[in-house]
Design a protein around this motif. Structure first.
Motif, PDB file in Angstrom:
ATOM      1  N   ARG A 180       0.830  -1.211   0.000  1.00 19.36           N
ATOM      2  CA  ARG A 180       0.000   0.000   0.000  1.00 19.36           C
ATOM      3  C   ARG A 180       0.864   1.260   0.000  1.00 19.36           C
ATOM      4  NH1 ARG A 180      -4.179   2.105   4.290  1.00 19.36           N
ATOM      5  NH2 ARG A 180      -5.974   2.615   2.995  1.00 19.36           N
ATOM      6  N   LEU A 181       1.914   1.268   0.800  1.00 18.71           N
ATOM      7  CA  LEU A 181       2.793   2.438   0.842  1.00 18.71           C
ATOM      8  C   LEU A 181       3.538   2.613  -0.479  1.00 18.71           C
ATOM      9  CD1 LEU A 181       4.218   2.159   4.464  1.00 18.71           C
ATOM     10  CD2 LEU A 181       2.571   3.827   3.612  1.00 18.71           C
ATOM     11  N   ASN A 182       3.962   1.515  -1.083  1.00 20.02           N
ATOM     12  CA  ASN A 182       4.614   1.611  -2.396  1.00 20.02           C
ATOM     13  C   ASN A 182       3.659   2.171  -3.447  1.00 20.02           C
ATOM     14  OD1 ASN A 182       7.269   0.685  -1.938  1.00 20.02           O
ATOM     15  ND2 ASN A 182       6.580  -1.435  -1.871  1.00 20.02           N
ATOM     16  N   TYR A 183       2.359   1.877  -3.284  1.00 23.83           N
ATOM     17  CA  TYR A 183       1.353   2.384  -4.214  1.00 23.83           C
ATOM     18  C   TYR A 183       1.083   3.871  -3.963  1.00 23.83           C
ATOM     19  CZ  TYR A 183      -3.227   2.935  -6.480  1.00 23.83           C
ATOM     20  OH  TYR A 183      -4.267   3.377  -7.250  1.00 23.83           O
ATOM     21  N   VAL A 184       1.048   4.265  -2.684  1.00 17.70           N
ATOM     22  CA  VAL A 184       0.697   5.641  -2.328  1.00 17.70           C
ATOM     23  C   VAL A 184       1.832   6.619  -2.618  1.00 17.70           C
ATOM     24  CG1 VAL A 184       0.242   7.154  -0.336  1.00 17.70           C
ATOM     25  CG2 VAL A 184      -1.026   5.021  -0.590  1.00 17.70           C
ATOM     26  N   ALA A 185       3.081   6.210  -2.397  1.00 16.31           N
ATOM     27  CA  ALA A 185       4.222   7.127  -2.476  1.00 16.31           C
ATOM     28  C   ALA A 185       4.259   7.964  -3.753  1.00 16.31           C
ATOM     29  CB  ALA A 185       5.524   6.361  -2.290  1.00 16.31           C
ATOM     30  N   LEU A 214       9.393  15.403   2.529  1.00 15.93           N
ATOM     31  CA  LEU A 214       9.359  14.881   3.898  1.00 15.93           C
ATOM     32  C   LEU A 214       8.412  13.694   3.992  1.00 15.93           C
ATOM     33  CD1 LEU A 214      10.015  15.094   6.951  1.00 15.93           C
ATOM     34  CD2 LEU A 214       8.104  16.697   7.129  1.00 15.93           C
ATOM     35  N   ASP A 215       7.223  13.824   3.395  1.00 19.38           N
ATOM     36  CA  ASP A 215       6.257  12.728   3.427  1.00 19.38           C
ATOM     37  C   ASP A 215       6.809  11.483   2.752  1.00 19.38           C
ATOM     38  OD1 ASP A 215       4.426  14.249   4.771  1.00 19.38           O
ATOM     39  OD2 ASP A 215       3.334  14.879   2.974  1.00 19.38           O
ATOM     40  N   ARG A 216       7.468  11.667   1.621  1.00 23.61           N
ATOM     41  CA  ARG A 216       8.033  10.516   0.905  1.00 23.61           C
ATOM     42  C   ARG A 216       9.158   9.870   1.700  1.00 23.61           C
ATOM     43  NH1 ARG A 216       7.742  13.084  -5.222  1.00 23.61           N
ATOM     44  NH2 ARG A 216       5.611  12.407  -5.630  1.00 23.61           N
ATOM     45  N   ARG A 217       9.947  10.695   2.393  1.00 20.16           N
ATOM     46  CA  ARG A 217      11.020  10.126   3.216  1.00 20.16           C
ATOM     47  C   ARG A 217      10.424   9.313   4.364  1.00 20.16           C
ATOM     48  NH1 ARG A 217      13.675  12.199   7.626  1.00 20.16           N
ATOM     49  NH2 ARG A 217      13.058  14.356   7.219  1.00 20.16           N
ATOM     50  N   LYS A 218       9.340   9.826   4.954  1.00 22.89           N
ATOM     51  CA  LYS A 218       8.688   9.088   6.033  1.00 22.89           C
ATOM     52  C   LYS A 218       8.171   7.739   5.536  1.00 22.89           C
ATOM     53  CE  LYS A 218       7.131  12.947   8.942  1.00 22.89           C
ATOM     54  NZ  LYS A 218       5.938  13.714   9.408  1.00 22.89           N
ATOM     55  N   ILE A 219       7.632   7.731   4.324  1.00 27.57           N
ATOM     56  CA  ILE A 219       7.132   6.475   3.756  1.00 27.57           C
ATOM     57  C   ILE A 219       8.280   5.498   3.529  1.00 27.57           C
ATOM     58  CG2 ILE A 219       6.196   5.467   1.632  1.00 27.57           C
ATOM     59  CD1 ILE A 219       4.185   7.683   1.522  1.00 27.57           C
ATOM     60  N   ARG A 220       9.410   5.998   2.996  1.00 29.49           N
ATOM     61  CA  ARG A 220      10.575   5.119   2.783  1.00 29.49           C
ATOM     62  C   ARG A 220      11.061   4.534   4.107  1.00 29.49           C
ATOM     63  NH1 ARG A 220      12.142   9.287  -0.771  1.00 29.49           N
ATOM     64  NH2 ARG A 220      13.620  10.096   0.774  1.00 29.49           N
ATOM     65  N   ALA A 224      10.994   0.546   5.302  1.00 34.11           N
ATOM     66  CA  ALA A 224      12.195  -0.139   5.798  1.00 34.11           C
ATOM     67  C   ALA A 224      11.907  -0.822   7.138  1.00 34.11           C
ATOM     68  CB  ALA A 224      13.344   0.857   5.942  1.00 34.11           C
ATOM     69  N   GLU A 225      11.165  -0.135   8.036  1.00 39.35           N
ATOM     70  CA  GLU A 225      10.818  -0.728   9.332  1.00 39.35           C
ATOM     71  C   GLU A 225       9.938  -1.963   9.151  1.00 39.35           C
ATOM     72  OE1 GLU A 225       8.860   2.229  11.621  1.00 39.35           O
ATOM     73  OE2 GLU A 225      10.594   3.569  11.745  1.00 39.35           O
ATOM     74  N   LEU A 226       8.932  -1.826   8.265  1.00 39.76           N
ATOM     75  CA  LEU A 226       8.020  -2.946   8.031  1.00 39.76           C
ATOM     76  C   LEU A 226       8.754  -4.144   7.461  1.00 39.76           C
ATOM     77  CD1 LEU A 226       5.024  -0.962   6.488  1.00 39.76           C
ATOM     78  CD2 LEU A 226       5.079  -2.032   8.734  1.00 39.76           C
ATOM     79  N   LYS A 227       9.688  -3.903   6.549  1.00 29.95           N
ATOM     80  CA  LYS A 227      10.434  -5.006   5.940  1.00 29.95           C
ATOM     81  C   LYS A 227      11.284  -5.731   6.976  1.00 29.95           C
ATOM     82  CE  LYS A 227      10.618  -3.539   1.113  1.00 29.95           C
ATOM     83  NZ  LYS A 227      11.477  -3.099  -0.024  1.00 29.95           N
ATOM     84  N   GLN A 228      11.837  -4.981   7.929  1.00 36.49           N
ATOM     85  CA  GLN A 228      12.625  -5.620   8.984  1.00 36.49           C
ATOM     86  C   GLN A 228      11.741  -6.521   9.851  1.00 36.49           C
ATOM     87  OE1 GLN A 228      14.640  -2.547  11.194  1.00 36.49           O
ATOM     88  NE2 GLN A 228      16.319  -2.379   9.721  1.00 36.49           N
ATOM     89  N   GLU A 229      10.579  -6.008  10.228  1.00 31.73           N
ATOM     90  CA  GLU A 229       9.659  -6.803  11.048  1.00 31.73           C
ATOM     91  C   GLU A 229       9.155  -8.018  10.278  1.00 31.73           C
ATOM     92  OE1 GLU A 229       5.530  -6.279  13.650  1.00 31.73           O
ATOM     93  OE2 GLU A 229       6.510  -4.510  12.781  1.00 31.73           O
TER      94      GLU A 229
END
Length: 467
Positions: A180-185, A214-220, A224-229
């Motif tokens: 979803r985030l990859n779609y929204v970015a 800033l918003d795009r950096r937050k999404i990136r 990254a956090e989600l992928k680690q989890e």
């Protein structure tokens, strides 16, 4: 006592029939999009369809069809100035030579008119969502929103939103949020002050960084956090799959709503979710064949496939699809009552080939044959002589499938003798779990067990006993 019925929001479908797509395929695609939108919670009131050489660069549809769409949503039907459609001159010349009305040629015009009348009979209610049966660019979506005054979702957006609502396990939720985030970015745009720039402190904007950046950096960072989890969860999943290595595993694969979960429930007696809607199952469920046999046969129900499945979702659900990759046998489940099931099988095989599962032994199950006439069943037997025709709702069909699965694995089993030292009596459960014990004899050095098992399971047991 008065019961208030909450009306569902309304939606309009938009489809462009491109060259090489015939009328039947185009109609099937739009029907499937309609089911997706209904699964999302909307009532479809109309379909606006057009034959074009390509999607209009500005807003998908030509000017005439765009105005027709806007009548259903209450919009202006005009793309704001500054975003004119860039005409394809070669396409326009071909259309002129052939006499094709590229702007207003509707497929099934009578149906469109009927849909529009239906919308009008609902009074002042207008469609609030426009669902487009294509992947469209962010600028096309914005222009459509401005022209219609409605929310615009392309096919990928609809599917991702359904996945987002249906995800239950932590793993599925993580996988969907990444997609979803990859779609929204790329669809973010400046709001309010637009491109204002500030020098930031801790937690604020970076030097010269706009609000959009800033918003795009937050999404990136969030991705990254989600992928680690997700990686941590997938390591646990891999450990569980490794423990099942050598066991007899069957994976149910197929198009969404083909009846996999119904078949899973019938074969295993488990209370898995069964619903007549798309993507009811997003999590892999593993259960033992019931009544149980020794060694056990494990059945796994996997996420369904669909045409034009967003690539990010295929990538995100890789760990779920690994159940198919590591299975001993794949059961391709198809809804034989659906006229497009052949194309659906093609989609399933294509996705499984993408993850490398095309080499796994497989069988074809043509499900829901209780909805077909005897003549239609005979035709399917001629066309697919190797397939099993069945209905998950008919106990005799399920029992016959169960026996055929047992026979399939029996054919590859071999007999052997295992020496179980007294010092390793704790492994007796492991042996009974992975092999059929034919006889046991105990002497001074331990037990001698005559067993019947799959060669891979025997190798694993011998390895455990040799340690």
């Amino acid at each position: 006592m008065t019961t208030t019925h909450q009306e569902r929001p309304l939606a309009v479908l938009v489809g462009v029939q491109l060259p090489g797509v015939d009328d039947v395929e185009h109609a099937a695609d739009l029907a499937e999009l309609g089911r997706l939108v209904q699964t999302l919670g909307f009532d479809v009131i109309a379909t606006v369809s057009q034959r074009r050489g390509a999607l209009a660069a500005a807003a998908v549809l030509g000017e005439g069809k765009l105005k027709e769409l806007a009548e259903l949503t209450g919009g202006s039907g005009v793309v704001p100035s500054g975003a004119p459609e860039r005409k394809n001159k070669a396409r326009a010349r071909r259309a002129a030579e052939s006499g094709e009305d590229d702007e207003d040629d509707a497929l099934g015009g009578d149906d469109d008119e009927g849909d529009a009348d239906g919308a009008g009979s609902r009074g002042a209610r207008r469609a609030t969502v426009v669902a487009v049966d294509h992947d469209i660019s962010p600028s096309q979506a914005r222009n459509l929103e401005r022209a219609t005054g409605a929310q615009v979702l392309d096919r990928a957006g609809v599917i991702i939103e359904i996945f987002h609502r249906h995800a239950r396990s932590r793993e599925a939720k993580l996988e969907v949020e990444i997609a979803r985030l990859n779609y929204v970015a790329p669809r973010l745009r400046e709001t309010g002050g637009g491109g204002d720039r500030q020098r930031g402190g801790i937690g604020g904007k970076g030097a010269g960084e706009s609000a959009l950046e800033l918003d795009r950096r937050k999404i990136r960072d969030r991705i990254a956090e989600l992928k680690q989890e997700l990686a941590a969860i997938q390591r646990e999943q891999s450990t569980r799959r490794a423990l099942r290595q050598g066991q007899r595993r069957v994976a149910l694969v197929g198009y969404t709503n083909a009846g996999k979960s119904s078949l899973m429930r019938a074969l295993t007696g488990s209370e898995v979710l069964v619903a007549d809607k798309l993507f009811a199952t997003l999590d892999t469920t593993v259960r033992a064949l019931h009544p149980e046999v020794r060694p056990r046969i494990l059945i796994s129900d996997t996420v369904g496939f669909i045409k034009k499945l967003p690539h990010d979702l295929v990538a995100s659900f890789r760990s779920t699809l690994d159940e198919a990759l590591e299975a001993s046998l794949l059961l391709y489940v198809a809804d034989a009552s659906d006229p497009t099931f052949r194309d659906q099988l093609g989609v399933t095989r294509s996705v499984l080939s993408e993850i490398g599962a095309s080499e796994v032994p497989s069988r074809l199950l043509l499900n829901k044959v209780d909805r077909l006439s005897e003549d239609e069943r005979d035709a399917l037997r001629l066309e697919f002589p190797e397939a099993t025709l069945l209905s998950a709702k008919i106990p005799a069909d399920v029992a016959a499938l169960r026996e055929s699965l047992i026979a399939h694995f029996e054919a590859s089993m071999v007999e052997a003798e295992l020496l179980l030292p007294y010092a390793k009596q704790s492994l007796i459960g492991e042996i009974y779990e992975n092999a059929r014990v034919l006889s046991e004899e105990y002497g001074d050095d331990g037990g001698r067990l005559a067993v019947r098992a799959h060669p891979a399971a025997l190798d694993r047991l011998r390895s455990l006993l040799a340690r």
